[in-house]
Design a protein around this motif. Structure first.
Motif, PDB file in Angstrom:
ATOM      1  N   PRO A 106       0.719  -1.063   0.460  1.00 33.61           N
ATOM      2  CA  PRO A 106      -0.406  -0.002   0.412  1.00 33.61           C
ATOM      3  C   PRO A 106       1.092   1.565   0.061  1.00 33.61           C
ATOM      4  N   SER A 107       1.877   0.915   0.195  1.00 34.90           N
ATOM      5  CA  SER A 107       2.917   2.564   0.189  1.00 34.90           C
ATOM      6  C   SER A 107       3.185   2.641  -0.817  1.00 34.90           C
ATOM      7  N   ASN A 108       3.427   1.906  -1.663  1.00 33.34           N
ATOM      8  CA  ASN A 108       3.979   1.896  -2.503  1.00 33.34           C
ATOM      9  C   ASN A 108       3.107   2.761  -3.980  1.00 33.34           C
ATOM     10  N   ILE A 109       1.549   2.207  -3.535  1.00 30.98           N
ATOM     11  CA  ILE A 109       0.634   3.254  -4.876  1.00 30.98           C
ATOM     12  C   ILE A 109       0.288   4.499  -3.679  1.00 30.98           C
ATOM     13  N   ASP A 110       1.131   4.770  -2.799  1.00 29.07           N
ATOM     14  CA  ASP A 110       0.945   6.467  -2.525  1.00 29.07           C
ATOM     15  C   ASP A 110      -0.532   6.569  -2.152  1.00 29.07           C
ATOM     16  N   LYS A 117      -1.480   2.213   6.996  1.00 28.79           N
ATOM     17  CA  LYS A 117      -2.135   2.201   8.415  1.00 28.79           C
ATOM     18  C   LYS A 117      -3.806   0.998   8.764  1.00 28.79           C
ATOM     19  N   SER A 118      -4.238   1.919   8.666  1.00 32.41           N
ATOM     20  CA  SER A 118      -5.526   1.298   8.659  1.00 32.41           C
ATOM     21  C   SER A 118      -5.440  -0.172   7.839  1.00 32.41           C
ATOM     22  N   ARG A 119      -5.254   0.068   6.509  1.00 34.94           N
ATOM     23  CA  ARG A 119      -4.807  -1.136   5.663  1.00 34.94           C
ATOM     24  C   ARG A 119      -4.242  -2.070   6.261  1.00 34.94           C
ATOM     25  N   VAL A 120      -3.244  -1.858   6.975  1.00 38.40           N
ATOM     26  CA  VAL A 120      -2.122  -2.758   7.486  1.00 38.40           C
ATOM     27  C   VAL A 120      -3.051  -3.714   9.179  1.00 38.40           C
ATOM     28  N   LYS A 121      -3.373  -2.766   9.255  1.00 38.34           N
ATOM     29  CA  LYS A 121      -4.831  -3.274  10.290  1.00 38.34           C
ATOM     30  C   LYS A 121      -5.500  -4.473  10.125  1.00 38.34           C
ATOM     31  N   ALA A 155      -3.919  -6.538   1.701  1.00 37.03           N
ATOM     32  CA  ALA A 155      -3.261  -4.910   1.746  1.00 37.03           C
ATOM     33  C   ALA A 155      -3.546  -4.207   0.915  1.00 37.03           C
ATOM     34  N   MET A 156      -3.294  -4.780  -0.606  1.00 35.84           N
ATOM     35  CA  MET A 156      -3.117  -3.874  -1.821  1.00 35.84           C
ATOM     36  C   MET A 156      -5.139  -3.826  -2.232  1.00 35.84           C
ATOM     37  N   CYS A 157      -6.006  -4.701  -1.451  1.00 34.07           N
ATOM     38  CA  CYS A 157      -6.962  -5.031  -2.226  1.00 34.07           C
ATOM     39  C   CYS A 157      -6.780  -5.264  -3.684  1.00 34.07           C
ATOM     40  N   PRO A 158      -5.988  -6.603  -3.559  1.00 30.87           N
ATOM     41  CA  PRO A 158      -6.775  -6.936  -5.017  1.00 30.87           C
ATOM     42  C   PRO A 158      -8.087  -7.542  -5.419  1.00 30.87           C
ATOM     43  N   LYS A 159      -8.543  -7.438  -6.489  1.00 34.00           N
ATOM     44  CA  LYS A 159      -9.211  -8.321  -7.052  1.00 34.00           C
ATOM     45  C   LYS A 159      -9.195 -10.314  -6.792  1.00 34.00           C
ATOM     46  N   ILE A 160      -7.957 -10.077  -8.053  1.00 39.15           N
ATOM     47  CA  ILE A 160      -7.245 -11.453  -8.041  1.00 39.15           C
ATOM     48  C   ILE A 160      -6.361 -11.600  -7.400  1.00 39.15           C
ATOM     49  N   MET A 161      -6.367 -12.701  -6.838  1.00 38.18           N
ATOM     50  CA  MET A 161      -5.698 -12.942  -5.898  1.00 38.18           C
ATOM     51  C   MET A 161      -4.367 -14.585  -6.250  1.00 38.18           C
TER      52      MET A 161
ATOM     53  N   THR B 215      11.929  -9.690  -7.951  1.00 38.78           N
ATOM     54  CA  THR B 215      10.205 -10.313  -8.307  1.00 38.78           C
ATOM     55  C   THR B 215       9.258 -10.526  -7.473  1.00 38.78           C
ATOM     56  N   ALA B 216       9.365 -10.693  -6.646  1.00 33.85           N
ATOM     57  CA  ALA B 216       8.375 -10.456  -5.002  1.00 33.85           C
ATOM     58  C   ALA B 216       7.967  -9.027  -4.794  1.00 33.85           C
ATOM     59  N   MET B 217       9.174  -8.180  -4.767  1.00 33.31           N
ATOM     60  CA  MET B 217       8.587  -6.905  -4.503  1.00 33.31           C
ATOM     61  C   MET B 217       8.449  -6.090  -5.410  1.00 33.31           C
ATOM     62  N   GLU B 218       8.370  -6.737  -6.629  1.00 31.46           N
ATOM     63  CA  GLU B 218       8.155  -6.196  -8.545  1.00 31.46           C
ATOM     64  C   GLU B 218       6.687  -6.409  -7.801  1.00 31.46           C
ATOM     65  N   SER B 219       6.054  -7.270  -7.641  1.00 32.78           N
ATOM     66  CA  SER B 219       4.376  -7.837  -7.332  1.00 32.78           C
ATOM     67  C   SER B 219       4.362  -6.339  -6.719  1.00 32.78           C
ATOM     68  N   ARG B 220       4.651  -6.235  -5.699  1.00 35.83           N
ATOM     69  CA  ARG B 220       4.147  -5.022  -4.925  1.00 35.83           C
ATOM     70  C   ARG B 220       4.160  -3.447  -5.470  1.00 35.83           C
ATOM     71  N   CYS B 221       4.074  -3.630  -6.332  1.00 41.26           N
ATOM     72  CA  CYS B 221       4.671  -2.128  -7.072  1.00 41.26           C
ATOM     73  C   CYS B 221       6.249  -2.009  -6.182  1.00 41.26           C
ATOM     74  N   TYR B 222       6.615  -2.126  -6.732  1.00 41.13           N
ATOM     75  CA  TYR B 222       8.637  -1.867  -5.798  1.00 41.13           C
ATOM     76  C   TYR B 222       8.745  -0.796  -7.004  1.00 41.13           C
ATOM     77  N   ASN B 223       9.328   0.208  -6.259  1.00 38.32           N
ATOM     78  CA  ASN B 223       9.616   1.453  -7.740  1.00 38.32           C
ATOM     79  C   ASN B 223      10.787   1.774  -6.732  1.00 38.32           C
ATOM     80  N   GLY B 224      11.277   1.471  -6.514  1.00 41.18           N
ATOM     81  CA  GLY B 224      13.231   1.853  -5.871  1.00 41.18           C
ATOM     82  C   GLY B 224      13.333   2.165  -4.635  1.00 41.18           C
TER      83      GLY B 224
END
Lengths: 284, 266
Positions: A106-110, A117-121, A155-161, B215-224
């Motif tokens: 979730p941090s990576n999608i800004d 924090k709430s998503r992690v919880k 935590a990234m709320c995916p549609k497909i896992m 690869t696993a990090m990239e799957s979670r949108c890792y950007n460096g």
């Protein structure tokens, strides 16, 4: 509606060997789809196509109705939609604490800090790992690591896992807990795609089954349809579920038949046996 | 805790000692300021007091088993002792306080004093660090380092290293056991060969694992860059009682330095 649809995907490794050959795979929205195949059949390679890590050498794929685009910002969106849980949780859990690992996606999608924090919880609550936030992953058991890895995706709320061998290396209880969790997530609306060679769990949980071997899809259908073709299953280095094998031997070796197709799960077998013994009693 | 293989590591004590729940910021400040005082001291008295005090805290407050602590202390202690001996013999001029009788070597007064001071400083400083290492989990130290404005890239590498040390250790141990099972260490020559194979194989495994992790990090949108969550404000909040005690303790030590500054054994 198909949330994943691949159209004749072929993938060659840089050295030229074919890992996937004209694969047509699709997953219906809201279902549990299992991809069954022996080691090295190409299951993991296929999965890495679903979130754009690998790009097919030829063929195309559609996720959620749109063709996959490999632009950077589209990939970010795609990877939110399709979460992959890798086979070895040690490859996936990289952060020093559980909380930071789950927060990574979730941090990576800004997202704003509060939202993260709430998503992690929420994610840790859904996988039943509350209270482990400050623990380093290396002090967790295999099943716990797996659940944290799933939380990191949730935590990234995916549609497909997408899960690669989610029960491998776990003890029976841990494996059962993971499968129960996946069923729960499926009921909450997430499409679940599982690669496995544990044939005994397939008829219990799967709605749709694909058999893959040496990079090719050999068969698709419901568990019942797929396991009906015994020769194909065995040719793919797989086997019938133990319970079906028992009924096969009863029929072939002792001429005791419990109906045309073999039961695939314990509860189905129980039902057939009870029915048959009742019938016999009537005649006696 | 499942993995008993990590039972006797520093990390497990850092995560399970009696002072674990104390404010980490407080522990870091306490350890660092005390270490600085130990370093600026011009006589060995205060560093020795610090060493004893810290050891007392580690053994009786944090309840670290003394066997483990002594083992932990053995390396810096032998290093410090060696330094002391060499300084006493080879440094300094002036009155001889002890003739060794060989090669005309002798211990000089100022050499002895200097050696003792260095020895005391090493032990004082090291026990401060030991206190920090044995009572504060690495994971909390990372957040403190962030408060101290350590560059992000350094922190990220440190975090990844910390996590993967344990994966690496696990892998190495498994491989070692597999070699031992097949008598890979039954003679000195075989040991060298096996260890070499272990090392090269570990390098390859580390490489593969690194790729898989990426690869696993990239799957979670890792950007460096790894974004860490901001720590709650409570982390900075040491509490007025603790703060007063800390200041008082350091002031007393400083006064001690002032009064014992000219202390010499010879």
């Amino acid at each position: 509606m198909k949330v994943i649809k691949t159209d004749n995907i072929t993938y060659r490794y840089p050295d030229g060997t074919k890992a996937l050959n004209n694969v047509n795979f699709s997953a219906t929205n809201g279902k549990i789809v299992m991809l069954m195949g022996p080691n090295g059949a190409g299951k993991s390679t296929l999965f890495l196509h679903f979130n754009g890590i690998l790009r097919p050498t030829s063929g195309s794929l559609e996720i959620d109705g749109t063709p996959v685009s490999y632009e950077r910002k589209d990939l970010v969106k795609l990877r939110q939609k399709v979460g992959i849980v890798f086979q070895n949780p040690d490859d996936q859990l990289f952060a020093p604490t559980v909380r930071e690992d789950v927060a990574f996606g979730p941090s990576n999608i800004d997202l704003p800090e509060e939202e993260v924090k709430s998503r992690v919880k929420e994610a840790l609550k859904r996988v039943d790992m509350e209270g482990f936030e400050e623990r380093p992953p290396h002090y967790l058991s295999g099943g716990q690591k797996k659940r944290v890895a799933i939380a990191g995706i949730l935590a990234m709320c995916p549609k497909i896992m997408v899960l690669d061998e989610p029960t491998s290396g776990l003890d029976p209880k841990g494996a059962f807990q993971i499968m129960r969790l996946l069923c729960k997530l499926n009921r909450e609306g997430i499409t679940i795609i599982i690669a496995t060679h544990d044939v005994d769990i397939v008829p219990i949980y799967a709605h749709e089954v694909y058999v893959i071997s040496e990079g090719e899809i050999l068969k698709k259908g419901t568990p019942k349809e797929v396991f009906e073709d015994k020769e194909l299953i065995r040719k793919a280095n797989l086997r019938l579920p133990h319970i079906a094998h028992l009924f096969e031997r009863l029929q072939d070796e002792d001429q005791i038949s419990f109906g045309k197709s073999y039961p695939l799960t314990i509860s189905e077998a129980k039902k057939r046996i009870v029915e048959k013994t009742r019938d016999n009693k009537k005649f006696n | 805790m499942k993995d008993n293989m990590f039972e006797n590591t520093l990390d497990i004590y850092a995560h399970s000692n009696n002072l674990k729940d104390m404010n980490a910021y407080f522990k870091v400040l306490f350890a660092i300021v005390t270490m600085l005082i130990s370093l600026i001291s011009t006589s060995p008295v205060i560093p020795f007091i610090i060493a004893f005090f810290m050891s007392f805290l580690i053994l009786f407050k944090a309840k670290i088993p003394w066997k483990f602590y002594l083992k932990f202390l053995a390396v810096p202690f032998s290093f410090a002792l060696l330094t002391f001996v060499f300084m006493a013999i080879f440094f300094g001029v002036g009155t001889h306080v002890l003739e060794l009788g060989i090669f005309n070597l002798a211990v000089t007064a100022d050499g002895f004093n200097l050696g003792l001071l260095v020895f005391a400083r090493i032990m004082g400083g090291f026990t401060c660090l030991a206190f920090l290492a044995l009572t504060t989990p690495m994971t909390e130290l990372f957040s403190i380092l962030e408060i101290f404005k350590i560059p992000k890239i350094v922190l990220e590498i440190a975090m990844l290293m910390y996590r993967y040390i344990f994966v690496f250790l696990d892998e190495a141990l498994n491989m070692y056991h597999a070699q031992e099972t097949r008598l890979g260490y039954s003679s000195l020559k075989k040991s060298f060969k096996s260890l070499g194979m272990l090392g090269s194989n570990l390098f390859i495994i580390a490489w593969i694992k690194g790729e898989q992790a990426y690869t696993a990090m990239e799957s979670r949108c890792y950007n460096g860059s790894i974004k860490t969550l901001k720590e709650p404000e409570s982390l900075r909040n040491i509490g007025s009682l603790n703060l007063t005690l800390l200041v008082l303790f350091e002031v007393i030590l400083s006064i001690g330095i002032y009064f014992t500054g000219n202390f010499r054994i010879f």
